[in-house]
Design a protein around this motif. Structure first.
Motif, PDB file in Angstrom:
ATOM      1  N   GLY A 123       7.088   1.180   4.844  1.00 31.29           N
ATOM      2  CA  GLY A 123       6.311   1.678   3.844  1.00 31.29           C
ATOM      3  C   GLY A 123       6.884   3.132   3.196  1.00 31.29           C
ATOM      4  N   TRP A 137       8.515  -3.156   1.693  1.00 38.64           N
ATOM      5  CA  TRP A 137       7.123  -3.603   2.140  1.00 38.64           C
ATOM      6  C   TRP A 137       7.496  -4.918   2.832  1.00 38.64           C
ATOM      7  CZ3 TRP A 137       3.007  -0.792   3.362  1.00 38.64           C
ATOM      8  CH2 TRP A 137       2.011  -1.548   3.886  1.00 38.64           C
ATOM      9  N   ARG A 164       1.036  -1.329   0.118  1.00 40.45           N
ATOM     10  CA  ARG A 164       0.173   0.006   0.048  1.00 40.45           C
ATOM     11  C   ARG A 164       0.844   1.276  -0.083  1.00 40.45           C
ATOM     12  NH1 ARG A 164      -3.004  -3.145  -1.179  1.00 40.45           N
ATOM     13  NH2 ARG A 164      -4.590  -4.111  -0.007  1.00 40.45           N
ATOM     14  N   TYR A 169       7.895   3.482   8.685  1.00 36.05           N
ATOM     15  CA  TYR A 169       7.297   2.449   9.087  1.00 36.05           C
ATOM     16  C   TYR A 169       5.637   2.929   9.181  1.00 36.05           C
ATOM     17  CZ  TYR A 169      11.536   0.392  10.721  1.00 36.05           C
ATOM     18  OH  TYR A 169      12.802  -0.529  10.637  1.00 36.05           O
ATOM     19  N   PRO A 170       4.847   2.101   8.667  1.00 28.78           N
ATOM     20  CA  PRO A 170       3.567   2.590   8.630  1.00 28.78           C
ATOM     21  C   PRO A 170       2.676   2.892   9.788  1.00 28.78           C
ATOM     22  CG  PRO A 170       3.772   0.779   7.173  1.00 28.78           C
ATOM     23  CD  PRO A 170       4.966   0.736   7.961  1.00 28.78           C
ATOM     24  N   GLN A 171       2.342   3.974  10.068  1.00 31.30           N
ATOM     25  CA  GLN A 171       1.275   4.187  11.303  1.00 31.30           C
ATOM     26  C   GLN A 171      -0.018   3.767  10.785  1.00 31.30           C
ATOM     27  OE1 GLN A 171       0.646   8.324  12.288  1.00 31.30           O
ATOM     28  NE2 GLN A 171       0.588   7.712  14.346  1.00 31.30           N
ATOM     29  N   HIS A 172      -0.691   3.790   9.600  1.00 28.58           N
ATOM     30  CA  HIS A 172      -1.755   3.388   9.219  1.00 28.58           C
ATOM     31  C   HIS A 172      -1.609   2.741   7.922  1.00 28.58           C
ATOM     32  CE1 HIS A 172      -5.998   3.339   8.298  1.00 28.58           C
ATOM     33  NE2 HIS A 172      -5.738   3.955   7.172  1.00 28.58           N
ATOM     34  N   VAL A 173      -2.314   1.626   7.722  1.00 27.87           N
ATOM     35  CA  VAL A 173      -2.180   0.793   6.314  1.00 27.87           C
ATOM     36  C   VAL A 173      -3.674   0.886   5.440  1.00 27.87           C
ATOM     37  CG1 VAL A 173      -1.838  -1.287   4.942  1.00 27.87           C
ATOM     38  CG2 VAL A 173      -0.350  -0.515   7.013  1.00 27.87           C
ATOM     39  N   LYS A 179       0.682   7.817   6.467  1.00 29.16           N
ATOM     40  CA  LYS A 179       0.853   8.223   7.763  1.00 29.16           C
ATOM     41  C   LYS A 179       2.080   7.403   8.323  1.00 29.16           C
ATOM     42  CE  LYS A 179      -3.600   9.966   8.625  1.00 29.16           C
ATOM     43  NZ  LYS A 179      -4.987   9.819   9.199  1.00 29.16           N
ATOM     44  N   PHE A 180       2.967   7.940   9.051  1.00 29.50           N
ATOM     45  CA  PHE A 180       4.313   7.340   9.374  1.00 29.50           C
ATOM     46  C   PHE A 180       4.410   7.281  10.853  1.00 29.50           C
ATOM     47  CE2 PHE A 180       5.013   8.590   4.881  1.00 29.50           C
ATOM     48  CZ  PHE A 180       5.373   7.394   4.259  1.00 29.50           C
ATOM     49  N   ILE A 205       1.648   4.548   1.774  1.00 33.52           N
ATOM     50  CA  ILE A 205       1.527   5.030   3.024  1.00 33.52           C
ATOM     51  C   ILE A 205       1.867   6.347   3.216  1.00 33.52           C
ATOM     52  CG2 ILE A 205       2.658   4.760   5.501  1.00 33.52           C
ATOM     53  CD1 ILE A 205       1.205   2.232   4.233  1.00 33.52           C
TER      54      ILE A 205
END
Length: 186
Positions: free
Chosen positions: A130, A125, A13, A164-168, A17-18, A15
């Motif tokens: 992300g 990924w 995905r 690093y993704p905070q939200h996927v 938001k990290f 990304i």
């Protein structure tokens, strides 16, 4: 039956938001060394990279601020909000290619870099990293380009914002390829 590569392609995905957790620069270098195996006509490796990390991100952010128009509905607060967002992203990778005047070479180089960037995104990924591939208007602005050292005759293909993704985000469906495929068999 989907294999691990198939799954990684489908699950990746963009990304936006990290987390603020730092990313190891050596890991990014390792991922780029994997990504460089993208298809590349004549193996001319038409890419160079600038990685902005830590305090070095401020140069990238300031170039963005300086390049933003002072009119056209772009408010200073909107620019400052975006700058704050950029500062919070762990890494910024600017991907640059030479702009060969020969159309065929230009197309091949752009295709090679696009393939490299997809490899990079997929390899990252698989490690839980992300990113978003940005090609906003400001990358064409001479002020931004000059501020980060992009020379005449070079194109910024992407600014990759990495962390690093905070939200996927949820998967968004894609059109079945049968609707976009013409088979010529005779």
């Amino acid at each position: 039956m989907l294999n691990a590569i198939d799954q990684n392609i489908i699950e990746r995905r963009t990304i936006k938001k990290f987390k603020s957790d730092p990313i190891d620069i050596e890991e990014i270098i390792e991922l780029l060394n994997i990504a460089k195996w993208a298809p590349n006509h004549t193996i001319n490796e038409p890419w160079r990279f600038q990685l902005y990390a830590g305090e070095g991100k401020e140069k990238f952010v300031q170039a963005y601020i300086d390049a933003m128009p002072k009119e056209d509905g772009v408010t200073p607060q909107k620019v400052l909000n975006k700058a704050k967002y950029f500062r919070e992203i762990p890494l910024h990778l600017v991907v640059i290619m030479p702009e060969d005047p020969r159309q065929r070479r230009w197309d091949e180089d752009y295709g090679a870099i696009s393939s490299l960037l997809q490899n990079f995104q997929l390899a990252a990924w698989a490690r839980g990293i992300g990113m978003i591939w940005r090609s906003n208007d400001w990358i064409y602005n001479p002020i931004f380009r000059h501020s980060i050292g992009v020379q005449p005759g070079e194109k910024i293909v992407a600014t990759m914002m990495i962390g690093y993704p905070q939200h996927v985000p949820e998967k968004r469906e894609r059109t079945d390829i049968r609707e976009k495929l013409t088979i010529i068999s005779e």
